[in-house]
Design an enzyme around this catalytic site. Structure first.
Site, PDB file in Angstrom:
ATOM      1  N   ASN A 222       0.819  -1.213   0.000  1.00 26.58           N
ATOM      2  CA  ASN A 222       0.000   0.000   0.000  1.00 26.58           C
ATOM      3  C   ASN A 222       0.852   1.261   0.000  1.00 26.58           C
ATOM      4  O   ASN A 222       0.602   2.203  -0.753  1.00 26.58           O
ATOM      5  CB  ASN A 222      -0.908   0.011   1.233  1.00 26.58           C
ATOM      6  CG  ASN A 222      -2.215  -0.725   1.004  1.00 26.58           C
ATOM      7  OD1 ASN A 222      -2.642  -0.908  -0.128  1.00 26.58           O
ATOM      8  ND2 ASN A 222      -2.852  -1.158   2.075  1.00 26.58           N
ATOM      9  N   ASP A 231      -5.395  -3.339  -3.188  1.00 32.11           N
ATOM     10  CA  ASP A 231      -6.656  -4.032  -3.469  1.00 32.11           C
ATOM     11  C   ASP A 231      -6.424  -5.204  -4.428  1.00 32.11           C
ATOM     12  O   ASP A 231      -7.049  -6.260  -4.299  1.00 32.11           O
ATOM     13  CB  ASP A 231      -7.668  -3.069  -4.084  1.00 32.11           C
ATOM     14  CG  ASP A 231      -8.173  -2.040  -3.079  1.00 32.11           C
ATOM     15  OD1 ASP A 231      -7.916  -2.222  -1.871  1.00 32.11           O
ATOM     16  OD2 ASP A 231      -8.810  -1.065  -3.507  1.00 32.11           O
ATOM     17  N   GLU A 257      -6.119  -7.468   5.823  1.00 32.99           N
ATOM     18  CA  GLU A 257      -5.349  -8.343   4.928  1.00 32.99           C
ATOM     19  C   GLU A 257      -5.330  -9.785   5.426  1.00 32.99           C
ATOM     20  O   GLU A 257      -4.493 -10.589   5.012  1.00 32.99           O
ATOM     21  CB  GLU A 257      -3.917  -7.824   4.765  1.00 32.99           C
ATOM     22  CG  GLU A 257      -3.064  -7.877   6.014  1.00 32.99           C
ATOM     23  CD  GLU A 257      -3.150  -6.600   6.851  1.00 32.99           C
ATOM     24  OE1 GLU A 257      -2.190  -6.343   7.583  1.00 32.99           O
ATOM     25  OE2 GLU A 257      -4.164  -5.878   6.772  1.00 32.99           O
TER      26      GLU A 257
END
Length: 353
Positions: A222, A231, A257
């Site tokens: 990220n 994503d 996650e």
């Protein structure tokens, strides 16, 4: 819309866009809707939650997704359920009205038959009287046929509508149990599925195992490549997990996650093999940036595996699998740790002491 209302709505829209930019959240429709609702202040519970998050740090895409699912998607599901319920209620009223009408016609027809029977019981009738009586009975019979036809049509329409309503309800239920990003089961579906599997295992004595899966260094994806790539990683792991389990098994996004798989009729040894196959399949996939086809490296994940015991509750089974996952993460990542290995490590630590 008045000019004042227009300016007010424009102000809410500007505030929502500013919040999206400030938090670096992608301007997807659901996130815009979430922060637009926040800007309006119409949902105090949502505002309290967002304010608390802002005080602690900032709203991430993952947090925004959870907030949307909790406050807005749930409302949308409830609205659809209410719509289905209202349509069902109207259809039931229509059926009742058709039945009442048919019963009224049937009562009138029965009374006509009784009158005709009394008339026919008299000694003599000329041809004209018989024709009049036959004509009246024929008219009543036709009215009865028309009423029966209307009832039949109403019941047919009701059957068709109820079948459509059932499909709508099934769709709503399925959507309520799916994670919108990864399209596998969500936490609610996992909790329900695990509860059912635990009850079945306790009743039948069949094996049951639980896998907990955590993506290694997910924050790095990220922070380095952005939330859209994050994503993509989540979807990749979800689809790999789902495609490597069998029919009765349940693959779910456990949170953030972290993922989970419920494996009925699978012993610990078999569950470890399943987990390792999934681990290898995830590691075999190379991540590409969609816009440039740039290679971003490989994804790895850590696994904890626990097997149901008769003394277990859902919580104790999850806790044991979580301890195994923790051991896998702190033992080098990209590995599978089962409760047997955890027990051996505990015994080794006791022996060393």
């Amino acid at each position: 819309m008045s000019e004042q209302e227009f300016r007010r709505a424009l102000g809410y829209a500007s505030s929502a866009l500013e919040l999206l930019k400030r938090a670096l959240i992608p301007p997807y429709p659901q996130f815009y809707e979430l922060l637009y609702t926040y800007a309006t202040g119409v949902n105090p519970a949502l505002n309290n939650r967002v304010n608390e998050i802002f005080r602690e740090g900032h709203v991430t895409s993952d947090i925004a997704e959870r907030l949307y699912n909790e406050f807005l998607k749930a409302q949308d599901t409830n609205a659809r359920m209410s719509g289905v319920s209202e349509r069902m209620s109207k259809r039931i009223v229509a059926v009742h009205d058709a039945i009442d009408s048919a019963m009224t016609t049937a009562s009138a027809y029965s009374a006509s038959l009784q009158v005709a029977s009394g008339d026919l019981g008299q000694d003599e009738h000329d041809a004209a009287e018989l024709r009049t009586l036959a004509s009246a009975l024929l008219a009543e019979t036709r009215r009865m046929q028309d009423a029966n036809h209307r009832l039949e049509m109403s019941l047919q329409a009701s059957r068709d509508d109820i079948e459509a309503l059932q499909r709508d309800l099934d769709d709503v239920r399925r959507e309520a149990l799916l994670d919108p990003l990864t399209k596998i089961h969500n936490r609610k579906a996992f909790d329900e599925g695990l509860a059912h599997a635990v009850g079945r295992s306790r009743e039948t004595g069949q094996h049951l195992c639980l896998l907990l899966v955590d993506i290694d260094h997910f924050k790095r994806f990220n922070d380095t490549w952005g939330h859209q790539t994050g994503d993509q990683v989540l979807r990749l792991v979800a689809m790999t997990l789902k495609s490597n389990i069998k029919g009765k098994d349940i693959a779910a996004r456990y949170g953030g996650e972290e993922f989970a798989a419920v494996l009925p009729d699978t012993d610990l040894e078999g569950a470890v093999i399943v987990a390792d196959n999934i681990r290898k399949a995830i590691h075999a996939k190379e991540l590409l940036k969609r816009s440039t086809n740039e290679k971003l490296g490989r994804v790895t994940a850590s696994f904890g595996v626990a097997c149901f015991r008769p003394s277990d509750t859902q919580s104790s089974l999850i806790e044991r699998a979580d301890r195994c996952l923790y051991a896998a993460k702190h033992g080098g990542r990209n590995k599978v740790v089962s409760e047997n290995e955890l027990a051996r490590d505990d015994l080794a630590a006791v022996g060393a002491a």
